[in-house]
Write a protein that holds these residues in place. Sequence first.
Motif, PDB file in Angstrom:
ATOM      1  N   GLN A   1       0.830  -1.192   0.000  1.00 26.70           N
ATOM      2  CA  GLN A   1       0.000   0.000   0.000  1.00 26.70           C
ATOM      3  C   GLN A   1       0.868   1.246   0.000  1.00 26.70           C
ATOM      4  N   VAL A   2       0.310   2.298  -0.573  1.00 25.17           N
ATOM      5  CA  VAL A   2       0.949   3.598  -0.599  1.00 25.17           C
ATOM      6  C   VAL A   2       0.125   4.536   0.267  1.00 25.17           C
ATOM      7  N   GLN A   3       0.789   5.213   1.170  1.00 25.25           N
ATOM      8  CA  GLN A   3       0.138   6.220   1.993  1.00 25.25           C
ATOM      9  C   GLN A   3       0.702   7.588   1.647  1.00 25.25           C
ATOM     10  N   LEU A   4      -0.183   8.547   1.509  1.00 26.30           N
ATOM     11  CA  LEU A   4       0.180   9.900   1.121  1.00 26.30           C
ATOM     12  C   LEU A   4      -0.311  10.878   2.175  1.00 26.30           C
ATOM     13  N   VAL A   5       0.541  11.797   2.562  1.00 24.88           N
ATOM     14  CA  VAL A   5       0.198  12.790   3.565  1.00 24.88           C
ATOM     15  C   VAL A   5       0.552  14.167   3.035  1.00 24.88           C
ATOM     16  N   GLU A   6      -0.473  15.006   2.847  1.00 29.22           N
ATOM     17  CA  GLU A   6      -0.269  16.366   2.373  1.00 29.22           C
ATOM     18  C   GLU A   6      -0.095  17.328   3.545  1.00 29.22           C
ATOM     19  N   SER A   7       0.603  18.407   3.275  1.00 30.87           N
ATOM     20  CA  SER A   7       0.759  19.467   4.249  1.00 30.87           C
ATOM     21  C   SER A   7       1.051  20.767   3.515  1.00 30.87           C
ATOM     22  N   GLY A   8       1.000  21.866   4.235  1.00 25.06           N
ATOM     23  CA  GLY A   8       1.392  23.153   3.682  1.00 25.06           C
ATOM     24  C   GLY A   8       0.263  24.089   3.325  1.00 25.06           C
ATOM     25  N   GLY A   9      -0.971  23.626   3.421  1.00 23.83           N
ATOM     26  CA  GLY A   9      -2.085  24.500   3.125  1.00 23.83           C
ATOM     27  C   GLY A   9      -2.269  25.552   4.199  1.00 23.83           C
ATOM     28  N   GLY A  10      -3.133  26.505   3.907  1.00 21.97           N
ATOM     29  CA  GLY A  10      -3.394  27.558   4.856  1.00 21.97           C
ATOM     30  C   GLY A  10      -4.195  28.678   4.245  1.00 21.97           C
ATOM     31  N   LEU A  11      -4.281  29.774   4.983  1.00 18.81           N
ATOM     32  CA  LEU A  11      -5.001  30.969   4.561  1.00 18.81           C
ATOM     33  C   LEU A  11      -4.008  32.000   4.065  1.00 18.81           C
ATOM     34  N   VAL A  12      -4.201  32.457   2.838  1.00 16.47           N
ATOM     35  CA  VAL A  12      -3.337  33.478   2.258  1.00 16.47           C
ATOM     36  C   VAL A  12      -4.182  34.531   1.567  1.00 16.47           C
ATOM     37  N   GLN A  13      -3.611  35.711   1.422  1.00 16.36           N
ATOM     38  CA  GLN A  13      -4.264  36.767   0.665  1.00 16.36           C
ATOM     39  C   GLN A  13      -4.063  36.544  -0.825  1.00 16.36           C
ATOM     40  N   ALA A  14      -4.974  37.067  -1.617  1.00 15.25           N
ATOM     41  CA  ALA A  14      -4.802  37.018  -3.061  1.00 15.25           C
ATOM     42  C   ALA A  14      -3.441  37.589  -3.437  1.00 15.25           C
ATOM     43  N   GLY A  15      -2.761  36.893  -4.339  1.00 16.93           N
ATOM     44  CA  GLY A  15      -1.416  37.270  -4.723  1.00 16.93           C
ATOM     45  C   GLY A  15      -0.332  36.594  -3.923  1.00 16.93           C
ATOM     46  N   GLY A  16      -0.702  35.904  -2.871  1.00 15.19           N
ATOM     47  CA  GLY A  16       0.259  35.234  -2.024  1.00 15.19           C
ATOM     48  C   GLY A  16       0.666  33.879  -2.554  1.00 15.19           C
ATOM     49  N   SER A  17       1.519  33.197  -1.778  1.00 17.61           N
ATOM     50  CA  SER A  17       2.099  31.931  -2.196  1.00 17.61           C
ATOM     51  C   SER A  17       2.090  30.926  -1.059  1.00 17.61           C
ATOM     52  N   LEU A  18       2.084  29.656  -1.441  1.00 16.28           N
ATOM     53  CA  LEU A  18       2.227  28.548  -0.519  1.00 16.28           C
ATOM     54  C   LEU A  18       3.065  27.470  -1.187  1.00 16.28           C
ATOM     55  N   ARG A  19       3.647  26.603  -0.374  1.00 12.09           N
ATOM     56  CA  ARG A  19       4.316  25.418  -0.871  1.00 12.09           C
ATOM     57  C   ARG A  19       3.663  24.201  -0.242  1.00 12.09           C
ATOM     58  N   LEU A  20       2.954  23.440  -1.052  1.00 13.81           N
ATOM     59  CA  LEU A  20       2.307  22.226  -0.591  1.00 13.81           C
ATOM     60  C   LEU A  20       3.259  21.050  -0.728  1.00 13.81           C
ATOM     61  N   SER A  21       3.219  20.142   0.225  1.00 13.89           N
ATOM     62  CA  SER A  21       4.066  18.966   0.213  1.00 13.89           C
ATOM     63  C   SER A  21       3.219  17.714   0.325  1.00 13.89           C
ATOM     64  N   CYS A  22       3.687  16.644  -0.285  1.00 12.22           N
ATOM     65  CA  CYS A  22       3.046  15.342  -0.198  1.00 12.22           C
ATOM     66  C   CYS A  22       4.124  14.312   0.055  1.00 12.22           C
ATOM     67  N   ALA A  23       4.087  13.698   1.223  1.00 12.81           N
ATOM     68  CA  ALA A  23       5.048  12.674   1.606  1.00 12.81           C
ATOM     69  C   ALA A  23       4.434  11.301   1.381  1.00 12.81           C
ATOM     70  N   ALA A  24       5.140  10.443   0.665  1.00  9.10           N
ATOM     71  CA  ALA A  24       4.644   9.123   0.307  1.00  9.10           C
ATOM     72  C   ALA A  24       5.434   8.038   1.012  1.00  9.10           C
ATOM     73  N   SER A  25       4.753   6.962   1.337  1.00 10.21           N
ATOM     74  CA  SER A  25       5.406   5.789   1.895  1.00 10.21           C
ATOM     75  C   SER A  25       5.898   4.884   0.770  1.00 10.21           C
ATOM     76  N   GLY A  26       6.681   3.883   1.123  1.00  8.64           N
ATOM     77  CA  GLY A  26       7.092   2.875   0.164  1.00  8.64           C
ATOM     78  C   GLY A  26       8.462   3.123  -0.433  1.00  8.64           C
ATOM     79  N   SER A  27       8.933   2.133  -1.173  1.00  8.83           N
ATOM     80  CA  SER A  27      10.261   2.170  -1.767  1.00  8.83           C
ATOM     81  C   SER A  27      10.256   2.369  -3.275  1.00  8.83           C
ATOM     82  N   LEU A  28       9.080   2.462  -3.886  1.00  4.70           N
ATOM     83  CA  LEU A  28       8.973   2.581  -5.333  1.00  4.70           C
ATOM     84  C   LEU A  28       8.453   3.941  -5.775  1.00  4.70           C
ATOM     85  N   PHE A  29       8.559   4.924  -4.917  1.00  3.99           N
ATOM     86  CA  PHE A  29       8.042   6.254  -5.220  1.00  3.99           C
ATOM     87  C   PHE A  29       8.582   6.790  -6.537  1.00  3.99           C
ATOM     88  N   ARG A  30       9.838   6.541  -6.807  1.00  4.56           N
ATOM     89  CA  ARG A  30      10.477   7.094  -7.997  1.00  4.56           C
ATOM     90  C   ARG A  30       9.831   6.619  -9.292  1.00  4.56           C
TER      91      ARG A  30
END
Length: 115
Positions: A1-30
């Motif tokens: 099984q593959v498990q995925l965990v997102e992070s990095g969301g939030g509240l921003v003003q128009a014109g702003g920026s965020l960096r979202l991340s997704c961490a995956a389990s397993g050895s075959l991600f590549r």
Amino acid sequence: QVQLVESGGGLVQAGGSLRLSCAASGSLFRLYTMGWYRQAPGKQRELVAAITSGGSTNYADSVKGRFTISRENAKNTVYLQVNSLKPEDAAVYYCNAKRPLHDYWGQGTQVTVSS
């Protein structure tokens, strides 16, 4: 099984920026094609960006030039840099891993954009 965990969301003003991340389990991600999708209330889930195992990318027309998808295979992580955010970008953003028999999804991370 593959498990995925997102992070990095939030509240921003128009014109702003965020960096979202997704961490995956397993050895075959590549080997996986990874994608970011988003879903706003009352809307269908839509593809935002995708990246193949070889690093080829594609984007929804609405985010071209503003969003960048990337991956760091050594960390089993895919990123979505979101710049110049607009109110219409507000949604829950989901990470996706493409597999032959099943697509795997994370729990989502909320992006809210204020005007």
